[in-house]
Motif scaffolding. Structure first.
Motif, PDB file in Angstrom:
ATOM      1  N   ASN A  54       0.784  -1.224   0.000  1.00 16.06           N
ATOM      2  CA  ASN A  54       0.000   0.000   0.000  1.00 16.06           C
ATOM      3  C   ASN A  54       0.820   1.279   0.000  1.00 16.06           C
ATOM      4  O   ASN A  54       0.259   2.363   0.167  1.00 16.06           O
ATOM      5  CB  ASN A  54      -0.940   0.003   1.217  1.00 16.06           C
ATOM      6  N   GLY A  55       2.137   1.168  -0.176  1.00 19.19           N
ATOM      7  CA  GLY A  55       2.961   2.363  -0.154  1.00 19.19           C
ATOM      8  C   GLY A  55       2.927   3.097   1.170  1.00 19.19           C
ATOM      9  O   GLY A  55       3.254   4.295   1.232  1.00 19.19           O
ATOM     10  N   ALA A  56       2.532   2.409   2.238  1.00 18.76           N
ATOM     11  CA  ALA A  56       2.523   3.026   3.560  1.00 18.76           C
ATOM     12  C   ALA A  56       3.958   3.234   4.042  1.00 18.76           C
ATOM     13  O   ALA A  56       4.889   2.579   3.567  1.00 18.76           O
ATOM     14  CB  ALA A  56       1.763   2.139   4.544  1.00 18.76           C
ATOM     15  N   LEU A  57       4.134   4.133   4.985  1.00 18.54           N
ATOM     16  CA  LEU A  57       5.469   4.369   5.518  1.00 18.54           C
ATOM     17  C   LEU A  57       6.053   3.077   6.081  1.00 18.54           C
ATOM     18  O   LEU A  57       7.251   2.799   5.922  1.00 18.54           O
ATOM     19  CB  LEU A  57       5.417   5.454   6.593  1.00 18.54           C
ATOM     20  N   SER A  58       5.207   2.247   6.699  1.00 19.03           N
ATOM     21  CA  SER A  58       5.677   0.968   7.232  1.00 19.03           C
ATOM     22  C   SER A  58       6.119   0.026   6.112  1.00 19.03           C
ATOM     23  O   SER A  58       7.072  -0.738   6.275  1.00 19.03           O
ATOM     24  CB  SER A  58       4.586   0.296   8.067  1.00 19.03           C
ATOM     25  N   ASP A  59       5.444   0.081   4.932  1.00 13.94           N
ATOM     26  CA  ASP A  59       5.875  -0.731   3.789  1.00 13.94           C
ATOM     27  C   ASP A  59       7.258  -0.300   3.315  1.00 13.94           C
ATOM     28  O   ASP A  59       8.113  -1.127   2.988  1.00 13.94           O
ATOM     29  CB  ASP A  59       4.874  -0.604   2.635  1.00 13.94           C
ATOM     30  N   TYR A  60       7.453   1.031   3.241  1.00 16.00           N
ATOM     31  CA  TYR A  60       8.761   1.531   2.829  1.00 16.00           C
ATOM     32  C   TYR A  60       9.838   1.103   3.814  1.00 16.00           C
ATOM     33  O   TYR A  60      10.929   0.668   3.414  1.00 16.00           O
ATOM     34  CB  TYR A  60       8.730   3.054   2.696  1.00 16.00           C
ATOM     35  N   ARG A  61       9.562   1.210   5.096  1.00 11.40           N
ATOM     36  CA  ARG A  61      10.581   0.892   6.098  1.00 11.40           C
ATOM     37  C   ARG A  61      10.850  -0.607   6.180  1.00 11.40           C
ATOM     38  O   ARG A  61      11.987  -1.035   6.420  1.00 11.40           O
ATOM     39  CB  ARG A  61      10.147   1.441   7.453  1.00 11.40           C
ATOM     40  N   THR A  62       9.819  -1.421   5.950  1.00  8.31           N
ATOM     41  CA  THR A  62       9.964  -2.868   6.085  1.00  8.31           C
ATOM     42  C   THR A  62      10.573  -3.514   4.856  1.00  8.31           C
ATOM     43  O   THR A  62      11.431  -4.395   4.956  1.00  8.31           O
ATOM     44  CB  THR A  62       8.595  -3.515   6.373  1.00  8.31           C
ATOM     45  N   TYR A  63      10.138  -3.082   3.674  1.00 12.12           N
ATOM     46  CA  TYR A  63      10.538  -3.761   2.445  1.00 12.12           C
ATOM     47  C   TYR A  63      11.538  -2.967   1.596  1.00 12.12           C
ATOM     48  O   TYR A  63      12.543  -3.499   1.145  1.00 12.12           O
ATOM     49  CB  TYR A  63       9.290  -4.075   1.606  1.00 12.12           C
TER      50      TYR A  63
END
Length: 578
Positions: A78-87
């Motif tokens: 979903n392009g969430a900040l958590s997606d950026y930080r995790t992946y």
């Protein structure tokens, strides 16, 4: 010298003797520095991270680019900040100082693509690397190229804020070459339908003579011939689209045929590597380790950013009193330029051929120095006139002490070496270029030269591994222009390097031959069944047996048996009076 080196010197005695900075500036932002020479390298991809993008990150790192673009859907789901930080961060996050991103539709699965801007610009910041929050369109320059990052998730219609901004930005740039990139492609044969709402953006780019459009969205690779916004092929003014949605997300298969398609693949992760100059580009799809699909293409810029339609550059030159030499004037852009020289030192005359020069093209300047010419360095001005405009450039001309050189070539300009017409090699053919480094159990092709930026090299590109552009399929050769030797004891010297794999046999070789009234092999290196690593060495050859003759030098390399690793380089060829 290790005993594994074999030397042949029939009829001749042979003895052995022992980056520019490229400014990458974001309009309205900070300036970063990238490494380059006469060319710059930019790489990128789209549809990148879930959990499968470390391999493509490794390719980006190996390319050592001046800048990195993304064509959207950078962090799933979903392009969430958590997606950026995790992946994204553990893989592509290492390129943060080089990255020039654009958002995809998955970024907008988080409201307002907030995670995208929070990651690239900083939490709560309205401006930064990714452009103004909510807009996401911006431009930047690298080398002689102008890049435009666009947001295909907001309005692209004619008269929209983004389209008006784009037209104004393109008119303002002074760069000769232009590329644009955004997520949704106008042309695709993949699972997604073509994004027809992108046509006004295409039209603005076409009207302003852009050269490349880079996209993602479909998880595959597609390259198109230059075309108009309506899909009509246009080799002169068309824009080449390259869709590179291969950053790491699961593949989409092809579902339709498309006109103008030149290359496509739907099962290989990889990146697009662009090698950019002031006059054109070379594109290469670089696959991840273990995959074999590659693509290699090139094109010339429309030169729309050169004021008055053309520009001039010239190489420095050195001439000995009583001697002659040549240098090159390059005319970029469009038009037919009449060239002239001023500021020649006393005792030096010059001729220019051809003149005028049709751009893009080059002229050879022949410089003749009288024996009485005074040694020293002078700045010579080259003027060109075309279409009512006059442009100038300068070069340093050094009149040196009387030289013992009969012939010298550092391969910084074309002096007339020719590739063999009957050669059989399919890759790794000899060329006069700036080499890229390769390694396999040690150096194979060196990324260095012994002077300047060019050498003779068997396939200068590195590719995805040492075997990508080495010599394959047979023999490749290059022959020098004619060299008239004086009487006495003339001597040949040159720098050379050979890299061979452990799979190279005695059927694989590097060879240098002197051809006069007879032919003599003066250097030969064959495969040994063990790794032979590249390094610059010096060869020196007594040419007394050829004194008074006109000779040519023949440089060869061959993959003569089963496919094996063969790389070779030559630089600084000199024939002296001895």
């Amino acid at each position: 010298m290790d005993a594994k080196w074999r030397w042949w010197a029939a009829g001749a005695a042979l003895c052995l003797v022992g980056g520019l900075s490229v400014a990458v500036g974001v309009h309205g932002g900070a300036v970063a520095q990238g490494r380059g020479s006469a060319e710059v390298v930019v790489v990128g991809a789209g549809d990148i991270c879930g959990s499968n993008c470390k391999q493509t990150a490794d390719l980006v790192k190996a390319a050592n680019p001046a800048a990195v673009f993304t064509t959207g859907d950078n962090a799933y789901d979903n392009g969430a900040l958590s997606d950026y930080r995790t992946y994204y961060e553990p893989a592509w996050g290492q390129f943060r100082s080089l990255i020039k991103p654009t958002p995809g539709n998955h970024e907008y699965q988080t409201s307002g693509a907030a995670g995208y801007w929070d990651y690239f610009n900083g939490v709560g910041n309205n401006n930064g690397v990714a452009g103004e929050r909510g807009k996401g369109y911006y431009s930047w320059d690298v080398g002689d190229w102008h890049f435009v990052a666009l947001n295909s998730n907001i309005s692209m219609s004619a008269g929209s804020a983004q389209e008006v901004w784009l037209r104004n930005d393109l008119k303002a740039t002074g760069k000769p070459c232009t590329a644009a990139y955004f997520h949704h492609p106008l042309f695709t044969r993949g699972s997604h339908s073509p994004t027809t709402t992108a046509r006004p953006i295409w039209q603005a780019l076409y009207d302003n003579k852009a050269d490349l459009i880079l996209n993602g969205h479909d998880h595959n690779y597609q390259r198109y011939a230059p075309q108009r916004p309506d899909g009509t092929a246009d080799a002169t003014n068309g824009i080449r689209e390259v869709l590179v949605g291969t950053g790491g997300r699961a593949f989409y298969t092809f579902s339709r045929t498309m006109p103008n398609i030149e290359a496509s693949n739907d099962n290989t992760y990889g990146i697009l590597k662009l090698t950019l100059s002031a006059t054109g580009y070379r594109g290469q799809f670089v696959p991840v380790a273990g995959r074999t699909f590659t693509d290699d293409f090139s094109g010339a810029c429309k030169q729309k950013g050169t004021t008055g339609g053309f520009s001039l550059t010239a190489d420095p030159a050195t001439v000995a009193p009583g001697g002659s030499t040549t240098t090159k004037v390059t005319v970029s852009g469009t038009g037919s330029a009449n060239l002239s020289l001023s500021g020649l030192p006393s005792g030096v005359t010059a001729s220019i051929q051809p003149n005028p020069v049709t751009a893009p093209g080059a002229a050879t300047v022949t410089l003749n120095a009288a024996a009485s010419a005074t040694p020293g360095t002078t700045t010579v001005t080259v003027s060109g006139t075309a279409g009512g405009q006059t442009k100038t450039t300068t070069f340093a001309l050094t009149v040196g002490s009387p030289s013992s050189d009969v012939y010298f070539d550092d391969f910084e300009r074309d002096t007339g070496w020719t590739v063999g017409a009957s050669d059989t090699a399919t890759t790794g053919v000899w060329e006069r270029r700036d080499p890229e480094a390769t390694a396999e159990n040690g150096d194979k092709q060196l990324g260095t030269t012994t002077s300047g930026s060019n050498s003779l090299v068997t396939g200068r590109l590195a590719g995805s591994g040492a075997g990508s552009y080495d010599v394959d399929g047979g023999r490749t050769s290059m022959r020098s222009p004619a060299i008239t030797l004086p009487s006495g004891q003339p001597r040949l010297s040159f720098r050379w390097s050979v890299g061979l794999g452990a799979n190279a046999s005695t059927e694989d070789y590097f060879r240098v031959t002197v051809q006069g009234t007879s032919s003599t092999v003066v250097l030969e290196q064959k495969g040994t069944g063990a790794h032979v690593n590249g390094s610059w060495r010096t060869a020196s050859v007594d040419l007394s047996a050829f004194a008074g003759q006109t000779v040519r030098l023949l440089v060869e390399a061959a993959d003569g048996g089963a496919t094996s690793l063969v790389e070779a380089q030559v630089d600084d060829v000199r024939v002296s009076r001895g």
